[in-house]
Design a protein around this motif. Structure first.
Motif, mmCIF file in Angstrom:
data_model
loop_
_atom_site.group_PDB
_atom_site.id
_atom_site.type_symbol
_atom_site.label_atom_id
_atom_site.label_comp_id
_atom_site.label_asym_id
_atom_site.label_seq_id
_atom_site.Cartn_x
_atom_site.Cartn_y
_atom_site.Cartn_z
ATOM 1 N N ILE A 53 48.815 39.911 33.696
ATOM 2 C CA ILE A 53 47.948 40.691 34.578
ATOM 3 C C ILE A 53 47.200 41.753 33.777
ATOM 4 C CG2 ILE A 53 47.873 42.310 36.510
ATOM 5 C CD1 ILE A 53 48.413 39.530 37.482
ATOM 6 N N ASP A 54 47.914 42.451 32.900
ATOM 7 C CA ASP A 54 47.300 43.488 32.072
ATOM 8 C C ASP A 54 46.201 42.892 31.190
ATOM 9 O OD1 ASP A 54 49.103 45.477 33.010
ATOM 10 O OD2 ASP A 54 50.615 44.745 31.604
ATOM 11 N N PHE A 55 46.473 41.713 30.630
ATOM 12 C CA PHE A 55 45.493 41.061 29.768
ATOM 13 C C PHE A 55 44.219 40.707 30.538
ATOM 14 C CE2 PHE A 55 43.537 37.115 28.306
ATOM 15 C CZ PHE A 55 43.162 37.481 27.021
ATOM 16 N N LEU A 56 44.380 40.072 31.702
ATOM 17 C CA LEU A 56 43.220 39.608 32.469
ATOM 18 C C LEU A 56 42.425 40.760 33.063
ATOM 19 C CD1 LEU A 56 44.882 36.487 34.110
ATOM 20 C CD2 LEU A 56 43.072 36.481 32.389
ATOM 21 N N LYS A 57 43.096 41.847 33.427
ATOM 22 C CA LYS A 57 42.384 43.026 33.916
ATOM 23 C C LYS A 57 41.478 43.593 32.829
ATOM 24 C CE LYS A 57 44.372 46.241 36.333
ATOM 25 N NZ LYS A 57 45.374 47.265 36.771
ATOM 26 N N LYS A 58 41.979 43.640 31.618
ATOM 27 C CA LYS A 58 41.185 44.156 30.494
ATOM 28 C C LYS A 58 40.114 43.157 30.078
ATOM 29 C CE LYS A 58 41.656 45.934 25.753
ATOM 30 N NZ LYS A 58 40.744 47.078 25.983
ATOM 31 N N TYR A 59 40.425 41.884 30.113
ATOM 32 C CA TYR A 59 39.503 40.845 29.643
ATOM 33 C C TYR A 59 38.294 40.703 30.561
ATOM 34 C CZ TYR A 59 38.058 36.453 27.452
ATOM 35 O OH TYR A 59 37.351 35.484 26.784
ATOM 36 N N SER A 107 39.526 43.015 39.670
ATOM 37 C CA SER A 107 40.553 43.545 40.561
ATOM 38 C C SER A 107 41.722 42.554 40.569
ATOM 39 C CB SER A 107 40.003 43.706 41.980
ATOM 40 O OG SER A 107 39.737 42.428 42.553
ATOM 41 N N ILE A 108 42.864 42.967 41.123
ATOM 42 C CA ILE A 108 44.019 42.080 41.197
ATOM 43 C C ILE A 108 43.693 40.824 42.006
ATOM 44 C CG2 ILE A 108 46.386 41.820 42.045
ATOM 45 C CD1 ILE A 108 46.220 43.483 39.536
ATOM 46 N N ASN A 109 42.991 40.999 43.132
ATOM 47 C CA ASN A 109 42.620 39.841 43.959
ATOM 48 C C ASN A 109 41.765 38.854 43.191
ATOM 49 O OD1 ASN A 109 44.014 40.664 46.222
ATOM 50 N ND2 ASN A 109 42.260 41.651 47.187
ATOM 51 N N GLU A 110 40.827 39.373 42.392
ATOM 52 C CA GLU A 110 39.948 38.508 41.607
ATOM 53 C C GLU A 110 40.723 37.779 40.510
ATOM 54 O OE1 GLU A 110 35.639 40.765 41.989
ATOM 55 O OE2 GLU A 110 37.142 41.545 40.599
ATOM 56 N N ILE A 111 41.684 38.460 39.904
ATOM 57 C CA ILE A 111 42.521 37.822 38.885
ATOM 58 C C ILE A 111 43.312 36.662 39.480
ATOM 59 C CG2 ILE A 111 44.585 38.166 37.452
ATOM 60 C CD1 ILE A 111 43.546 41.003 36.900
ATOM 61 N N PHE A 156 36.985 53.452 50.534
ATOM 62 C CA PHE A 156 38.321 53.504 49.922
ATOM 63 C C PHE A 156 38.954 52.134 49.732
ATOM 64 C CE2 PHE A 156 38.554 54.058 54.507
ATOM 65 C CZ PHE A 156 39.477 53.103 54.888
ATOM 66 N N TYR A 157 38.217 51.067 50.017
ATOM 67 C CA TYR A 157 38.814 49.732 49.931
ATOM 68 C C TYR A 157 37.831 48.740 49.316
ATOM 69 C CZ TYR A 157 40.995 45.312 51.301
ATOM 70 O OH TYR A 157 41.562 44.062 51.290
ATOM 71 N N LYS A 158 38.327 47.904 48.413
ATOM 72 C CA LYS A 158 37.543 46.819 47.827
ATOM 73 C C LYS A 158 38.444 45.597 47.748
ATOM 74 C CE LYS A 158 35.129 45.363 43.617
ATOM 75 N NZ LYS A 158 34.678 45.751 42.259
#
Length: 280
Positions: free
Chosen positions: A65-71, A75-79, A162-164
């Protein structure tokens, strides 16, 4: 697929799917060139046994998760949406399908003042409202409302102050005007900003809604003679733009128009502010 499941996927397989090959490896570890930037020496270490990574040149690391967020800057949903499309061999799909934790309770024209205020703050006017909806929904029994932009699969991109996020199925969105020209944006606020600037809006627009939807988008782009790209000015946007240009070399990169800004909406807000200030 949820976060816990994604972190069980072999990170090596994730890296290979993105075109990154190890420079050296053994049973315990593998070394790659920095996936986030250009470098000549491999400083990205993958610990195969723990399935974690560490980038020595930047002093950062973590799990999948950390890798894909940086890459991707997702957002988490998109990952999770991106990962679910990949069908990684190292991920064994659970037999039990989890019940969605959301429910849409109402789809209507935009009336809520807070949502209108949010859109006004993004530089948008009533001209954009006809492409958007007011969505009332619940997540884990919590009642929420947001501006909704529908995609081709009946899913919704949701935004408020406040939401995405997104609900139902992730997909691209297309606004059709029977044109042979198509303008490509990452997010719908960028697309709406473009519409606001057009005196006569008669072009087709494709909104990715997530860079993970790029392969879906290509199926539609091949039907157009002229393609104009308005990707974000960040690493993820650059990767996306270059990917499209490889498939469609005649596509036109329009990001220079707003090179000082992160995305087209940020440029639009600044230009609109300058115009209003100049009229005082």
């Amino acid at each position: 697929m949820n976060c816990k499941q994604l972190n069980t996927v072999n990170l090596e397989e994730v890296l290979l799917s993105l075109g990154h090959l190890p420079k050296k490896q053994n049973e315990k570890e593998a070394w790659f060139l920095n996936p986030f930037a250009t470098e000549n020496q491999a400083s990205f270490k993958l610990d195969k046994r723990q399935n974690i990574w560490y980038l020595y040149s930047e002093g950062v690391g973590g799990n999948n998760i950390d890798f894909l967020k940086k890459y991707f800057n997702y957002s988490i949903n998109e990952i999770l949406s991106w990962a679910s499309e990949k069908n990684f061999s190292s991920f064994h799909q659970q037999a039990k399908i989890e019940k969605p934790n959301y429910q849409i309770t109402e789809v209507a024209e935009i009336q809520n003042w807070n949502l209108k205020k949010y859109l006004y703050e993004r530089g948008l006017s009533q001209r954009s409202f006809k492409f958007l909806k007011e969505i009332k929904f619940t997540i884990n029994n919590k009642k929420l409302y947001a501006v909704g932009f529908e995609n081709l699969s009946g899913g919704w991109e949701l935004r408020n102050s406040f939401y995405k996020g997104s609900i139902v199925k992730k997909d691209i969105s297309i606004i059709r005007n029977n044109s042979n020209q198509i303008f490509v944006f990452e997010g719908f606020t960028d697309a709406m900003s473009f519409i606001e600037l057009e005196d006569i809006f008669d072009k087709d627009i494709l909104v990715l809604n997530s860079i993970s939807m790029l392969e879906n988008a290509k199926k539609y782009l091949q039907n157009y003679t002229d393609i104009f790209l308005f990707m974000d000015n960040d690493n993820a946007g650059l990767k996306c733009k270059n990917d499209i240009l490889l498939s469609f070399p005649e596509a036109k990169d329009c990001s220079k128009i707003y090179k000082k800004y992160k995305d087209f909406n940020e440029y639009f807000i600044a230009e609109r502010h300058n115009l209003l200030a100049g009229s005082d």
